[in-house]
Design an enzyme around this catalytic site. Structure first.
Site, mmCIF file in Angstrom:
data_model
loop_
_atom_site.group_PDB
_atom_site.id
_atom_site.type_symbol
_atom_site.label_atom_id
_atom_site.label_comp_id
_atom_site.label_asym_id
_atom_site.label_seq_id
_atom_site.Cartn_x
_atom_site.Cartn_y
_atom_site.Cartn_z
ATOM 1 N N ALA A 102 8.871 -0.587 2.286
ATOM 2 C CA ALA A 102 8.242 0.716 2.006
ATOM 3 C C ALA A 102 7.970 0.903 0.525
ATOM 4 O O ALA A 102 7.122 1.696 0.150
ATOM 5 C CB ALA A 102 9.146 1.844 2.513
ATOM 6 N N CYS A 160 8.887 10.454 2.111
ATOM 7 C CA CYS A 160 9.288 9.257 1.368
ATOM 8 C C CYS A 160 10.653 9.382 0.673
ATOM 9 O O CYS A 160 10.870 10.282 -0.141
ATOM 10 C CB CYS A 160 8.224 8.937 0.324
ATOM 11 S SG CYS A 160 8.605 7.481 -0.637
HETATM 12 C C1 HEM Z 1 3.396 5.081 -4.451
HETATM 13 C C2 HEM Z 1 4.420 4.674 -3.789
HETATM 14 C C3 HEM Z 1 4.817 5.176 -2.431
HETATM 15 C C4 HEM Z 1 4.112 5.857 -1.487
HETATM 16 C C5 HEM Z 1 2.672 6.344 -1.567
HETATM 17 C C6 HEM Z 1 4.992 6.053 -0.349
HETATM 18 C C7 HEM Z 1 4.625 6.720 0.806
HETATM 19 C C8 HEM Z 1 5.472 6.938 1.885
HETATM 20 C C9 HEM Z 1 5.099 7.629 3.091
HETATM 21 C C10 HEM Z 1 3.710 8.177 3.388
HETATM 22 C C11 HEM Z 1 6.176 7.671 3.895
HETATM 23 C C12 HEM Z 1 6.279 8.352 5.264
HETATM 24 C C13 HEM Z 1 5.983 7.407 6.385
HETATM 25 C C14 HEM Z 1 5.986 8.075 7.743
HETATM 26 O O1 HEM Z 1 6.268 9.281 7.872
HETATM 27 O O2 HEM Z 1 5.710 7.374 8.708
HETATM 28 C C15 HEM Z 1 7.243 6.977 3.221
HETATM 29 C C16 HEM Z 1 8.501 6.778 3.734
HETATM 30 C C17 HEM Z 1 9.458 6.011 3.121
HETATM 31 N N1 HEM Z 1 9.408 5.491 1.842
HETATM 32 FE FE1 HEM Z 1 7.857 5.619 0.549
HETATM 33 N N2 HEM Z 1 6.202 5.482 -0.622
HETATM 34 C C18 HEM Z 1 6.151 4.951 -1.886
HETATM 35 C C19 HEM Z 1 7.160 4.302 -2.552
HETATM 36 C C20 HEM Z 1 8.418 4.098 -2.051
HETATM 37 C C21 HEM Z 1 9.496 3.468 -2.770
HETATM 38 C C22 HEM Z 1 9.413 2.964 -4.196
HETATM 39 C C23 HEM Z 1 10.552 3.407 -1.900
HETATM 40 C C24 HEM Z 1 11.929 2.843 -2.115
HETATM 41 C C25 HEM Z 1 12.226 1.866 -2.893
HETATM 42 C C26 HEM Z 1 10.143 4.025 -0.656
HETATM 43 C C27 HEM Z 1 10.930 4.150 0.448
HETATM 44 C C28 HEM Z 1 10.572 4.822 1.598
HETATM 45 C C29 HEM Z 1 11.429 4.916 2.780
HETATM 46 C C30 HEM Z 1 12.798 4.303 2.930
HETATM 47 C C31 HEM Z 1 10.732 5.671 3.723
HETATM 48 C C32 HEM Z 1 11.201 6.038 5.132
HETATM 49 C C33 HEM Z 1 11.879 7.386 5.096
HETATM 50 C C34 HEM Z 1 12.379 7.865 6.448
HETATM 51 O O3 HEM Z 1 12.038 7.287 7.493
HETATM 52 O O4 HEM Z 1 13.157 8.841 6.450
HETATM 53 N N3 HEM Z 1 8.854 4.444 -0.784
HETATM 54 N N4 HEM Z 1 6.801 6.558 1.985
#
Ligand code: HEM
Length: 408
Positions: A243, A354
């Site tokens: 992610a 996120c």
């Molecule tokens: C520009 C960078 C990023 C964007 C645009 C982004 C975007 C997103 C989005 C849209 C989701 C929701 C997905 C859903 O509802 O199906 C999400 C979930 C998540 N993101 Fe990010 N993300 C970014 C960077 C990161 C980083 C750097 C990490 C960790 C190192 C991360 C970890 C996670 C995790 C673990 C989830 C799942 C959360 C859950 O299920 O409760 N993301 N992200």
């Protein structure tokens, strides 16, 4: 009322023309068929694509949509994901299991931990820029956007310095979505196994030699007698990298392209680096590194807008289309680095919002400001129509294959 699966033409997001430039398709869908049939990239069956802001919000927030896609996956994908533990990830779970995992990991992956990484992120960025400055043909994606987030997260996890190189190579090749389809997915398998072994070694190492980093924190979290199992920690490392790696690469790459294409906005940020906070939010809105999150499945027949979607249908809520919805954003096709308010949903919304939002914002801000400060006159080195977006992988993420620049 209409039924999405019957009336309109089927959209296929994997068509190269749409991958290169999806915006006209989304604009037409928002206007004429906001809830319409789509060819699913996982099952290749007909799913439903949702493109308007309000409808996408509903899909991500309404608890009548489930994230549990295990019964909808083709057998080989289910088998593979089970073997590598990635079916256990919280992104594919509903409450209460999701709440339990998220509650535990929220205790380990804190804004404070991210803040402490700030000076290190700056140092890594400066080192990459030093190396880039020596090159005749600089590629902003390959030389900067790619190595930065993977180096940061491997240090945050607590990968020992002597293993960092292998770790970065393996993870960036395994999580590069352009290797995520067909034959490439199979040839990437040996690397995937090596990577899982590396993760397992890391967990063992940090059980025996704890440090002040994330894997140790994940091992040590206790909440009312509850804690993560090794399998869950493995799934969590997998999820953090999946992610958090390419998403951040895409923010830096596509965000910089957006600025280079609107020189007035580039100059405004160069002359006012304090605008970096709203600027990054606007680049997130405009470039939407995550096109859509996990598929959602209605647990009962329900209406999205005025379309009836039957129980169990795979639903794709397109965040990048919502972020350009003219009903919500003024001049959505233009970037305005001072846009206020900016209600973008690039990080999703609802319980799966996120987890890495603080890290992503911090990396985006530090990386983009450092780049502009070091190369204030940089320009695209090739005509716009020669730029290529990644194709052949998942359609859920969108980013440039490369971004050749003249450093000026
Ligand atoms: C520009 C960078 C990023 C964007 C645009 C982004 C975007 C997103 C989005 C849209 C989701 C929701 C997905 C859903 O509802 O199906 C999400 C979930 C998540 N993101 Fe990010 N993300 C970014 C960077 C990161 C980083 C750097 C990490 C960790 C190192 C991360 C970890 C996670 C995790 C673990 C989830 C799942 C959360 C859950 O299920 O409760 N993301 N992200």
């Amino acid at each position: 009322m209409n039924t999405a699966t019957m009336t309109q033409a089927i959209t296929d997001l994997s068509q190269p023309a749409i991958q290169q430039n999806p915006w006209p398709t989304y604009a037409t869908l928002r206007k004429t068929a906001p809830v319409s049939p789509l060819k699913s990239e996982f099952t290749r069956k007909t799913a439903v694509i949702v493109t308007r802001y309000d409808d996408v919000m509903m899909v991500y927030k309404d608890p009548r949509f489930s994230n549990d896609m295990s019964s909808n996956m083709p057998f080989p994908v289910r088998w593979l994901m089970k073997r590598i533990g990635s079916l256990d990830i919280m992104m594919l779970k509903d409450d209460p299991e999701h709440r339990r995992l998220r509650g535990l990991v929220d205790k380990a992956f804190t804004p404070k931990m991210v803040e402490a990484m700030g000076p290190r992120i700056e140092r890594i960025a400066q080192d990459l820029l030093d190396a880039m400055a020596k090159k005749d043909n600089a590629d902003l994606v390959e030389d900067f956007a790619k190595p930065l987030p993977i180096t940061v997260i491997s240090e945050m996890l607590g990968v020992p310095p002597e293993e960092c190189y292998e770790f970065n190579q393996l993870t960036s090749s395994s999580f590069d979505t352009s290797t995520a389809s067909g034959l490439r997915r199979i040839t990437a398998l040996p690397n995937m196994w090596k990577m899982i072994r590396l993760f397992k070694r890391l967990i063992k190492l940090r059980r025996e030699n704890p440090d002040d980093r994330l894997v140790t924190a994940l091992i040590n979290i206790y909440d009312q007698g509850d804690q993560l199992s090794d399998r869950e920690i493995l799934g969590m490392i997998f999820l953090l990298l999946f992610a958090g790696h390419e998403t951040s690469v895409n923010l830096i790459g596509s965000g910089m392209l957006a600025l280079l294409e609107q020189p007035d906005q580039f100059a405004k940020l160069r002359d006012n680096p304090d605008l970096i906070e709203p600027a990054v939010e606007e680049l997130l809105r405009f470039s939407s590194p995550v096109v859509y999150g996990a598929s959602r499945f209605p647990t009962e027949d329900l209406m999205i807008g005025d379309t009836l979607v039957p129980k169990g249908t795979e639903v794709i809520g397109v965040l990048s289309s919502a972020n350009r919805d003219e009903a919500v954003f003024e001049n959505p096709e233009q970037i305005d680095i001072t846009r206020n308010p900016n209600r973008h949903i690039a990080f999703g919304v609802g319980i799966h919002f996120c987890l890495g939002v603080w890290l992503a914002r911090s990396e985006g801000k530090l990386a983009i400001n450092a780049l502009i400060k070091r190369f204030p006159n940089m320009q695209l080195a090739v005509p716009r129509d020669q730029l290529r977006w990644k194709v052949g992988g998942t359609n859920a993420l969108r980013g440039l294959q490369s971004l050749p620049i003249r450093l000026g």
